[in-house]
Motif scaffolding. Structure first.
Motif, PDB file in Angstrom:
ATOM      1  N   GLY A 139      37.413  14.694  95.837  1.00 35.27           N
ATOM      2  CA  GLY A 139      36.149  14.779  93.898  1.00 35.27           C
ATOM      3  C   GLY A 139      36.812  15.763  93.150  1.00 35.27           C
ATOM      4  O   GLY A 139      36.059  15.645  92.736  1.00 35.27           O
ATOM      5  N   LYS A 140      38.394  16.195  93.325  1.00 40.04           N
ATOM      6  CA  LYS A 140      38.632  17.131  92.501  1.00 40.04           C
ATOM      7  C   LYS A 140      39.400  15.824  91.628  1.00 40.04           C
ATOM      8  O   LYS A 140      39.478  14.958  91.571  1.00 40.04           O
ATOM      9  CB  LYS A 140      39.694  17.897  93.006  1.00 40.04           C
ATOM     10  N   PRO A 141      39.690  16.642  90.523  1.00 38.65           N
ATOM     11  CA  PRO A 141      40.258  16.130  88.658  1.00 38.65           C
ATOM     12  C   PRO A 141      41.381  14.905  89.260  1.00 38.65           C
ATOM     13  O   PRO A 141      41.986  15.737  90.338  1.00 38.65           O
ATOM     14  CB  PRO A 141      40.066  16.937  87.894  1.00 38.65           C
ATOM     15  N   ARG A 142      41.790  13.746  89.125  1.00 38.05           N
ATOM     16  CA  ARG A 142      42.490  13.146  88.860  1.00 38.05           C
ATOM     17  C   ARG A 142      43.286  12.876  87.794  1.00 38.05           C
ATOM     18  O   ARG A 142      42.953  13.547  87.000  1.00 38.05           O
ATOM     19  CB  ARG A 142      41.807  11.870  89.647  1.00 38.05           C
ATOM     20  N   ILE A 143      44.533  12.292  87.666  1.00 37.43           N
ATOM     21  CA  ILE A 143      45.140  12.167  86.419  1.00 37.43           C
ATOM     22  C   ILE A 143      44.422  11.612  85.266  1.00 37.43           C
ATOM     23  O   ILE A 143      44.493  10.202  85.756  1.00 37.43           O
ATOM     24  CB  ILE A 143      46.872  10.814  86.841  1.00 37.43           C
ATOM     25  N   GLY A 144      44.638  11.448  84.559  1.00 28.25           N
ATOM     26  CA  GLY A 144      43.795  11.017  83.698  1.00 28.25           C
ATOM     27  C   GLY A 144      42.738  12.062  83.217  1.00 28.25           C
ATOM     28  O   GLY A 144      41.491  11.553  82.548  1.00 28.25           O
ATOM     29  N   GLU A 145      41.907  12.793  84.301  1.00 29.34           N
ATOM     30  CA  GLU A 145      40.833  12.621  83.857  1.00 29.34           C
ATOM     31  C   GLU A 145      40.750  15.097  83.687  1.00 29.34           C
ATOM     32  O   GLU A 145      42.541  15.612  83.834  1.00 29.34           O
ATOM     33  CB  GLU A 145      39.669  12.995  85.208  1.00 29.34           C
ATOM     34  N   LYS A 146      39.453  15.085  82.692  1.00 25.87           N
ATOM     35  CA  LYS A 146      39.946  16.199  82.683  1.00 25.87           C
ATOM     36  C   LYS A 146      40.131  17.607  84.025  1.00 25.87           C
ATOM     37  O   LYS A 146      39.435  17.379  84.947  1.00 25.87           O
ATOM     38  CB  LYS A 146      38.568  16.862  81.853  1.00 25.87           C
ATOM     39  N   GLY A 147      41.078  18.735  83.542  1.00 32.11           N
ATOM     40  CA  GLY A 147      41.224  19.437  84.804  1.00 32.11           C
ATOM     41  C   GLY A 147      41.746  19.024  85.648  1.00 32.11           C
ATOM     42  O   GLY A 147      42.173  19.752  86.641  1.00 32.11           O
ATOM     43  N   ALA A 148      42.347  17.725  85.717  1.00 36.58           N
ATOM     44  CA  ALA A 148      43.180  17.192  86.709  1.00 36.58           C
ATOM     45  C   ALA A 148      45.083  18.397  86.928  1.00 36.58           C
ATOM     46  O   ALA A 148      45.118  18.545  86.048  1.00 36.58           O
ATOM     47  CB  ALA A 148      44.118  15.812  86.587  1.00 36.58           C
ATOM     48  N   ARG A 149      44.549  18.915  88.118  1.00 37.79           N
ATOM     49  CA  ARG A 149      46.432  19.728  88.989  1.00 37.79           C
ATOM     50  C   ARG A 149      46.970  19.247  89.660  1.00 37.79           C
ATOM     51  O   ARG A 149      48.148  19.379  89.417  1.00 37.79           O
ATOM     52  CB  ARG A 149      45.454  21.190  89.035  1.00 37.79           C
TER      53      ARG A 149
END
Length: 1159
Positions: free
Chosen positions: A520-530
């Motif tokens: 559920g962690k941010p992915r590419i294109g989402e805020k906070g994606a690492r």
């Protein structure tokens, strides 16, 4: 009285002749008739004459006689009636006794004579009474009144009920003759004329219309090869005419009768005499033999070809091309008569498609026996089987072939396209799982997990092409969330892979990637994606620390109930509005927001959630840096960002579905500086509109724009130098494309707001330390200001960039490109070429050639500087043309430098000398560029390699065409040079959309369309590209629209000089041929254009049939179903049921729409 008056003096049979002998009596016995009575004959003749005289006098009385007075002679008539009935019944029942009665002796014949005499006497006794009361009976047999056949008639006063029951008389009661003349019937026989009707068969033959040339019989006649007319005695030197041989006559005296005037030649004279040629050297050909077999002169040729092909495949069975040529030869063989027919017999056979296919199949099976491992032959066999086998049988054959060759990516591509286009077995989930199986198998082959089959060259590149094809397939089917998730997963899997798993096979890496995706962690294109790598490191250290950014997009939330603005509109219209709205807003995957305490169960539409099982099998390893960059640019293009790179050609046409391929307003207004988007014809994610309603919004909505910005921010740190600069250029090009859309739609408020955003982004990009000296960004920023109408600000930006660029001069490709755009923009401001030598554009190009620091324009240009610059350009062009690049990188840089140098020199010559000098420069460059590849044509649609920027030859050709178009705009110039330049260029590059747009725009000014039609026909025959078909159809539609506008113009009486000569049928014919081509069969855009055209001309019923034919070939294209809803709104429910059956994405079910309408 004697029977023969000439022998009235002959003695009776009982008397002895006086003075005659016995022999003379015997000679005259045959003249006597013992049964003849003279008294009876006279009495019968007298009564007949009297009856004939009484008939006309008593005819009025017969007509007026009452019914009660007609029963006087009932007994006599009854007896005659009964006797005649008995005779008829006796004829029917005892017909077979006649032969026996005829075989009896003289006694029976004498009895019959007595009966006949008795009947005649009785009839003669009652003849007067019968004449006066002829109509006393209802039925009188004509056999009984033979003497009255000329004037006898009968009146039947009984009505016929059938005349009341039917609309007309029975055809047997209607006379078959027609009277000619106006005199009364029976008064004057000389004026009576009767014409009898012809039989019905002859009438049908007369009414039969003459057959046209395309009828079956005439086509069959045309297909028969004609007999060549030549002298058979000298085949090596055939005569151009039929010689008439002069034969010498042996006897001149014989010719005077047939040739009295001496005007006939000897051969004609002999023909009139019925003589033939006496010399054997002039013996005519056997006409019967020549005409019995129409193909007699062709049979030896066909036989020789058949023997040649058989000899080739027999002597070298490993020659695959020989087998394929033999298969192709079968079509030629079936067009003519059979070479195996005997000389004297006419072979009549049915040239069916199945016969040809069976012959091809037999040849291919023989070829496969000799070449069991050849894939090309097996593919050809499958293509033949597809024509007349059932779909399940062909799929089984495909599966067998894939099982034998699992490492062949080209085979996989064809198999996927075949399964994807089978309507009967199609479903989105089935095809998506098939894509996953394909990529999993090829990944196992690539990393060595499948030991039995080694990887083929180009496997990695083909895997990426299949992956992109899968993403476009999901987008076209409406599953946008899955397509975006696939790109997100593969980019994370490629660019953010932890070092600890790089040595594992693909299957092992996917197993490690699954926990990250499900976390559920941010992915590419989402805020906070690492990225995946940072998540793995954090997991090893112990936990994930997420920084939650404030979410301020609550104002973008739209309530579902607010989507229906007007409930009075038709139901189908409301459904389409809501469907389009959700399509544009919900293309991102839905994920539970933990800050709002959301769970997976809170999602209103479960289809918006994407599980790892849907994308795990499609993850592949990409180790080549060029292919990794291609993945990145493909994702940006998928989001609607214009990039330099193009799609992979195999998936090019099946992904083409938007009707913006012909739209380029700036290309007409500003031909020199128009920017060609490489992906016109492909709808980006979130845009799915019908043909009649175009895009309602420019770019994406707020969440979509934020997603694209996050993608650029996440990917920029991965690159450095030129690649990072290219990403910034792509980002700014995306902003410029939105400005261009605002200009096209003439939305001033939107243009002003978009201009502020775009300038802000451009300034922020130029503030970055790596981009301060990036001339490509400076050029785009200046061009953006120019588009917004800020000409002075744009000139300041250009001057600043040129001043900071240094003194690279003509050796710097970026400086040449910047100066070329600046000069072209200034040239487009000119109204004519008067005073162009001292214009700002000449100043810019002159300073570029001097290789000195740039000085802003002061209002004049020295002539000496112009001469020096011309010499400098000439030497630089020769050096650049003679220079040979070594590596691929040098080749790309050299190509860009050559294009920019030719462009600058061409514009310089155009402004200082004229259009002819500019043409000479382009011709010189094109001749040098074409020399290394004289036989090359563009095969971009046939090769699976990655397509980079346009070649130098293509770019120079486009520069030349644009300059000619601009010159024709500002001055009078013939159209022929532009037409020749474009036709020559399009023969080299038949898939260049910018050249095709320029060509149809130039042809629009021409009254005659014959040249353009011949050119389109030639190009479509020589290439597999689909663009010639599309633009040929567009050219005809533009012509049809022009004619309709002229004919409908309200300017009084208009004498149209451009008649509508079957344009509708011509366009339909073009559509039919295009949809039967290899690339056009599965192109959704082509089917959409065809469907839209039929609806526009009012052929609704035919368009319904075409819709089902279209989804037979493209069942995955949701836009086709949406078009059908708009064209056939009464079939809304049926279309939605069909979409649900095939698992296409329906975002607004009818049940939900009914609930929304009730609220």
């Amino acid at each position: 009285m004697a029977l023969f008056p000439a022998f009235a003096g002959a003695p009776e049979p009982g008397e002895a002749p006086a003075g005659s002998s016995e022999g003379s009596r015997r000679e005259l016995d045959w003249l006597s008739n013992p049964s003849f009575s003279t008294e009876d004959a006279l009495l019968l003749h007298q009564r007949t004459t009297e009856a004939a005289n009484l008939a006309p006098e008593k005819s009025p009385l017969v007509r007026s006689t009452s019914r009660s007075g007609l029963s006087g002679e009932s007994d006599t008539d009854e007896s005659l009636k009964k006797s005649s009935k008995k005779r008829k019944k006796k004829k029917k029942k005892h017909h077979h006794y006649k032969t026996k009665k005829k075989a009896k002796g003289d006694s029976s014949s004498s009895e019959s004579d007595l009966d006949t005499k008795h009947i005649k006497d009785k009839a003669a006794a009652n003849l007067d009474d019968k004449t006066s009361n002829l109509t006393s009976n209802r039925f009188v047999w004509l056999d009984d009144v033979k003497a009255f056949t000329e004037e006898t008639f009968r009146i039947d006063k009984k009505s016929d009920p059938s005349n009341w029951a039917y609309k007309s008389l029975y055809r047997g009661d209607i006379a078959r003759y027609k009277r000619r003349g106006e005199s009364c019937l029976g008064i004057d026989a000389k004026k009576q004329c009767i014409a009898w009707d012809n039989p019905t068969s002859e009438k049908k033959q007369l009414q039969k219309r003459p057959e046209r040339y395309f009828s079956k019989s005439n086509v069959k006649t045309l297909n028969i090869d004609g007999i060549p007319v030549c002298n058979r005695s000298s085949p090596s030197d055939p005569a151009a005419f039929i010689p008439v041989f002069h034969a010498e006559t042996s006897d001149p005296s014989d010719t005077t009768e047939v040739n009295p005037l001496g005007i006939y030649d000897p051969s004609t004279t002999e023909w009139l005499q019925g003589k033939g040629y006496k010399g054997e050297e002039h013996e005519p050909v056997n006409t019967q033999q020549a005409f019995q077999e129409p193909g007699i002169n062709v049979n030896p040729i066909l036989m020789a070809k058949v023997e040649e092909h058989n000899k080739k495949v027999r002597e070298n069975p490993r020659d695959v091309q020989a087998w394929m040529n033999f298969v192709s030869f079968q079509d030629e063989l079936m067009r003519g008569p059979s070479p195996y027919a005997s000389t004297g017999e006419q072979e009549v056979r049915r040239k069916s498609l199945k016969l040809v296919l069976e012959k091809k199949l037999a040849i291919l099976e023989r070829a496969i026996e000799s070449n069991p491992s050849n894939v090309e032959l097996k593919l050809a066999r499958l293509n033949v089987c597809t024509e007349f086998w059932e779909s399940p049988a062909v799929i089984k054959e495909w599966q067998k072939l894939i099982f034998i060759h699992p490492n062949n990516p080209e085979l996989w591509k064809k198999y996927l396209l075949f399964c994807q286009s089978q309507f009967s077995t199609f479903s989105v989930s089935k095809i998506n799982s098939l894509y996953g199986k394909c990529l999993t198998t090829l990944a196992a082959v690539q990393d060595g997990s499948m030991v039995s089959h080694p990887p083929l060259p180009g496997t990695e590149e083909a895997m990426l092409a299949i992956f992109i094809q899968q993403c476009h397939f999901l987008r076209q089917a409406g599953h946008s969330e899955k397509a975006v998730s696939l790109f997100q997963a593969l980019i994370d899997f490629t660019f953010f892979k932890p070092d600890s798993v790089k040595d594992l096979p693909t299957k092992g890496q996917v197993e490690f990637f699954e926990p990250f995706w499900d976390s559920g962690k941010p992915r590419i294109g989402e805020k906070g994606a690492r990225g995946w790598r940072a998540w793995m490191h954090q997991q090893e250290k112990g936990g994930w620390v997420a920084v939650d950014n404030p979410d301020d997009d609550d104002e973008e939330e739209i309530d579902e109930d607010e989507e229906i603005k007007d409930k009075t509109r038709p139901k189908w219209h409301i459904w389409m509005d809501i469907e389009y709205s959700r399509e544009s807003r919900h293309w991102l995957p839905w994920r539970p927001d933990k800050t709002k305490n959301q769970a997976e169960e809170d999602c209103e539409d479960p289809e918006r959630q994407v599980l790892f099982d849907d994308l795990g099998p499609s993850l592949i390893q990409l180790s080549n840096p060029d292919i990794q960059r291609q993945l990145l640019y493909s994702f940006l293009q998928f989001l609607g960002v214009p990039c330099i790179n193009k799609l992979f050609p195999p998936s090019l046409y099946i992904a083409m579905d938007e009707n913006n391929i012909f739209d380029n307003v700036l290309s007409d207004e500003k031909p020199l500086t128009c920017i060609d988007t490489p992906l016109s014809g492909f709808s980006s994610i979130g845009h799915m509109d019908t043909m009649q309603r175009r895009r309602h919004h420019i770019g994406h909505r707020k969440d979509g724009e934020e997603f694209i910005q996050n993608v650029f921010h996440a990917l920029s740190p991965l690159f450095s130098g030129k690649e990072k600069s290219n990403l910034s250029v792509c980002w700014l090009q995306y902003e410029i494309s939105k400005v261009v859309q605002c200009i096209q739609t003439k939305k001033k408020k939107k243009l002003k707001a978009q201009g502020r955003k775009s300038k802000k982004l451009a300034k922020n990009l130029l503030k970055a330390p790596d981009n301060r000296n990036n001339l490509a960004l400076w050029k785009l920023y200046a061009y953006l200001e120019w588009l917004l109408g800020n000409t002075d600000d744009a000139r300041k930006v250009f001057d600043t960039a040129l001043c900071t660029a240094g003194t690279g001069g003509l050796k710097s490709p970026q400086l040449c490109s910047l100066s070329l755009l600046y000069a072209q923009l200034e040239v487009e401001l000119l109204q004519s070429l008067e005073g162009a030598v001292t214009s700002r554009a000449v100043h810019i190009l002159t300073k570029l050639a001097e290789s000195r620091p740039y000085a802003p324009y002061s209002g004049q240009v020295l002539s000496v500087s112009v001469l020096k610059a011309r010499k400098t350009y000439e030497h630089a062009l020769q050096d650049c043309l003679n220079k040979a690049p070594v590596s691929d990188q040098d080749r790309t840089s050299h190509s860009n430098q050559l294009v920019n140098l030719v462009g600058c020199y061409t514009v310089f010559q155009y402004l200082t000398v004229g259009i002819d000098a500019a043409e000479l420069v382009c011709a010189q460059a094109l001749e040098k560029l074409e020399a290394p590849h004289p036989q090359k044509r563009e095969n971009a649609a046939e090769t699976p390699s990655i397509q980079h920027s346009p070649t130098a030859l293509e770019a120079v050709t486009l520069l030349r065409a644009n300059l000619l178009r601009f010159h024709m705009k500002i001055s009078v110039y013939p159209l022929n040079p532009l037409r020749e330049a474009l036709t020559e260029a399009l023969k080299w590059f038949p898939s260049n959309q910018a050249l095709w747009r320029a060509y149809i725009q130039s042809q629009r000014k021409s009254h005659s369309a014959s040249k353009a039609r011949r050119f389109f026909d030639g190009v479509t025959r020589s290439t597999n590209s689909l663009e010639p078909w599309l633009f040929a159809i567009q050219a005809e539609q533009m012509r049809k629209k022009l004619i309709e506008n002229v004919q409908r113009a309200d300017v009084g009486e208009v004498f149209s000089t451009i008649p509508e000569t079957g344009l509708t049928n011509r366009i339909i014919s073009l559509f039919e041929h295009a949809t039967q081509s290899e690339n056009g069969t599965h192109c959704p855009l082509l089917w959409r254009m065809y469907l839209n055209f039929l609806v526009s001309v009012g052929k609704i019923e035919r368009s319904k049939g075409l819709f089902y034919k279209a989804i037979q070939n493209c069942p995955w294209a949701k836009v086709l179903y949406m078009d059908a809803v708009e064209y056939f709104p009464e079939q809304l429910q049926e279309t939605l049921d069909l979409m649900t059956e095939k698992e296409l994405r329906v975002r607004v079910p009818m049940e939900e729409l009914d609930l929304l309408l009730e609220v």
